[in-house]
Write an enzyme that holds these catalytic residues in place. Structure first.
Site, short mmCIF file in Angstrom:
data_model
loop_
_atom_site.label_atom_id
_atom_site.label_comp_id
_atom_site.label_asym_id
_atom_site.label_seq_id
_atom_site.Cartn_x
_atom_site.Cartn_y
_atom_site.Cartn_z
N HIS A 45 -12.98 2.94 0.47
CA HIS A 45 -13.03 1.86 1.48
C HIS A 45 -13.76 0.63 0.93
O HIS A 45 -14.33 -0.16 1.70
CB HIS A 45 -13.78 2.31 2.76
CG HIS A 45 -13.06 3.33 3.59
ND1 HIS A 45 -13.74 4.31 4.27
CD2 HIS A 45 -11.76 3.53 3.85
CE1 HIS A 45 -12.88 5.08 4.92
NE2 HIS A 45 -11.66 4.62 4.67
N GLU B 252 -8.71 -5.61 5.26
CA GLU B 252 -8.50 -5.20 3.87
C GLU B 252 -7.31 -5.93 3.24
O GLU B 252 -7.34 -6.27 2.07
CB GLU B 252 -8.29 -3.68 3.81
CG GLU B 252 -9.57 -2.92 4.11
CD GLU B 252 -9.34 -1.47 4.48
OE1 GLU B 252 -8.92 -1.21 5.62
OE2 GLU B 252 -9.56 -0.60 3.63
N ARG C 165 -11.05 15.20 8.58
CA ARG C 165 -11.81 15.68 7.41
C ARG C 165 -13.22 16.11 7.83
O ARG C 165 -13.82 15.48 8.70
CB ARG C 165 -11.92 14.58 6.35
CG ARG C 165 -10.60 14.28 5.69
CD ARG C 165 -10.76 13.24 4.59
NE ARG C 165 -9.63 12.35 4.61
CZ ARG C 165 -9.70 11.04 4.39
NH1 ARG C 165 -10.85 10.47 4.10
NH2 ARG C 165 -8.62 10.29 4.44
N ASN D 180 0.87 -1.17 0.00
CA ASN D 180 0.00 0.00 0.00
C ASN D 180 0.91 1.23 0.00
O ASN D 180 1.49 1.58 1.02
CB ASN D 180 -0.89 -0.04 1.26
CG ASN D 180 -1.83 1.13 1.33
OD1 ASN D 180 -1.79 2.03 0.49
ND2 ASN D 180 -2.68 1.13 2.34
N ARG E 138 -2.72 -2.11 -3.27
CA ARG E 138 -3.91 -1.31 -3.03
C ARG E 138 -3.81 -0.07 -3.92
O ARG E 138 -2.82 0.67 -3.87
CB ARG E 138 -3.97 -0.88 -1.57
CG ARG E 138 -5.13 0.04 -1.33
CD ARG E 138 -5.22 0.47 0.10
NE ARG E 138 -6.36 1.34 0.24
CZ ARG E 138 -6.34 2.48 0.92
NH1 ARG E 138 -5.24 2.89 1.50
NH2 ARG E 138 -7.42 3.22 0.99
#
Ligand code: AMP
Length: 402
Positions: A179, A384, A240, A11, A90
């Site tokens: 996601h 994941e 965020r 990733n 990813r």
């Protein structure tokens, strides 16, 4: 060591590289770590192997390629080379091109590069990781797993913004969602827990970590999700803002003279739980502050829970009938406080919290946390890396059979 195929999962961020070697059957991680501050003075590599944590400085300003070279040396040193049969990457944005994971070839790399205009910070970094891994693992099949792919099943009425249609047609401005690997994984696990076929299972999944998103999943397919063209939209997150009135942008630029750079920083790095509490972006820190009597921390968590419950309730429209609400991610899996606040606001769905099960889930007891029949509330740890490893190994196997 077992002969089960393992995948190396990478990733790659703009200055970091997370890695793990995952057993394709059990999902166990046998070697994992992180190269960070790449391109900077204090570039370093940290890893976990045989329950031992180790840290090593990388050369000043080390590149992603140098980080991967160091990783390859460790893989040889730990005698893991033979185990790895595929590399899974990813990739953040697959645009409308990728509806599922893909074996990487030159066409796939060109397509990832083309989509980079939608994710200028992420996709180029993902490509750097792919190029470096292709050099270092030239004999292994490499697979791209996209954060957006699972949400490509959304219908037009869910993914189009009420903007002039030409922005979508000419520039791809629409909701993509992120996601996806997590929402896909936990919805599959939820169906197993409920002992229902996936294509007859409706769930709303709340992935709550530093980034947070909610997805409406009907008959196993994503039909709506809270993140949008970018991961800035939707519910309140660590730093965020989630959804805000777009008019605020004009106010900030025209009246308060914000530059694009300052806006980006404000909305992505200084807002959310951090901006509201003026204490921290970290949910656990805020819960501790709240239990010590800090009102700003309490209000930030109240807003987080209220907007989350509101988003979940809105997705009843998308699914029509619901089997389960699923909590996952660092907050979803660990915070009994957040789950309690959210479920209490969703009592009209018939949800009644089982306090003991909710607290037990904090210590890793996945499963149902409500005492009512009908709609269930489930805590399911996400994985994941396992999804990326499984897809990489599956596609590698398919390409071998061809
Ligand atoms: P993630 O990005 O999935 O690693 O999740 C990070 C978030 O999970 C941070 O806000 C953490 O504070 C939160 N978190 C982890 N453990 C707990 C806990 N025991 N209680 C509350 N929040 C937690």
């Amino acid at each position: 060591m077992s002969k089960t195929p393992h995948a190396l999962v990478l990733n790659c961020g703009s200055s970091s590289l997370k890695f793990a070697i995952i057993n394709g059957q059990s999902g166990e991680s046998i070697f994992s770590g992180l190269a960070e501050c790449l391109g900077e003075r204090d570039a370093r590599l940290k890893w976990l192997f045989n329950n031992e944590k180790t840290k090593q400085d990388l050369p000043e300003g080390a590149s992603h390629q140098q980080a991967i070279d160091s990783l390859v040396a460790l893989i040889h040193q730990f005698e893991l080379t033979e185990l790895i049969t595929a590399v899974g990457h990813r990739v953040v944005h697959g645009g409308e091109t990728f509806t599922q994971s893909s074996l990487i070839d030159n066409d796939v790399k060109a397509a990832i590069s083309k989509v980079a205009k939608l994710a200028p910070l992420h996709n180029p970094a993902n490509l750097v990781g792919i190029e470096a891994a292709q050099k270092s693992f030239a004999d292994l099949p490499q697979v791209a797993v996209f954060d957006t792919a699972f949400h490509q099943s959304m219908p037009e009425h869910a993914y189009l913004y009420a903007l002039p249609k030409s922005l979508y047609r000419d520039h791809g401005v629409r909701r993509y969602g992120f996601h996806g690997t997590s929402h896909s994984y936990v919805s599959g696990e939820a169906a197993k827990m409920l002992q229902k076929p996936l294509d007859q299972t409706n769930v709303i999944t709340a992935h709550l970590g530093n980034g947070c998103s909610v997805a409406a999943i009907k008959a196993g397919k994503s039909v709506d999700t809270s993140m949008g063209l970018t991961p800035l939209a939707g519910v309140v997150m660590g730093t965020r803002s989630g959804d805000i009135d777009p008019g605020i942008i004009y106010y900030l630029t025209e009246t308060l003279d914000y530059s694009t750079q300052q806006l980006d920083n404000l909305l992505n790095k200084e807002s959310g739980l951090k901006g509201l509490s003026e204490i921290s972006n970290d949910c656990r820190t805020l819960e501790e502050a709240m239990f010590d009597g800090n009102q700003a921390a309490k209000l930030a968590l109240d807003i987080f829970c209220y907007k989350l419950a509101k988003q979940i309730a809105a997705y009843m429209v998308a699914v029509g009938r619901l089997d389960a609400l699923v909590f996952t991610g660092g907050i979803g899996e660990n915070s009994d406080y957040i789950r309690e606040q959210v479920i209490n606001q969703l009592g009209f769905l018939g949800l009644e919290l089982d306090d003991a099960a909710n607290v037990a889930a904090r210590f890793g007891a996945a499963g149902s946390i409500c005492r009512n029949d009908g709609i269930q509330a489930l805590v399911i740890p996400t994985n994941e890396e396992f999804v990326i490893a499984s897809d990489a190994l599956r596609l590698a196997q398919l390409s071998e059979e061809k």
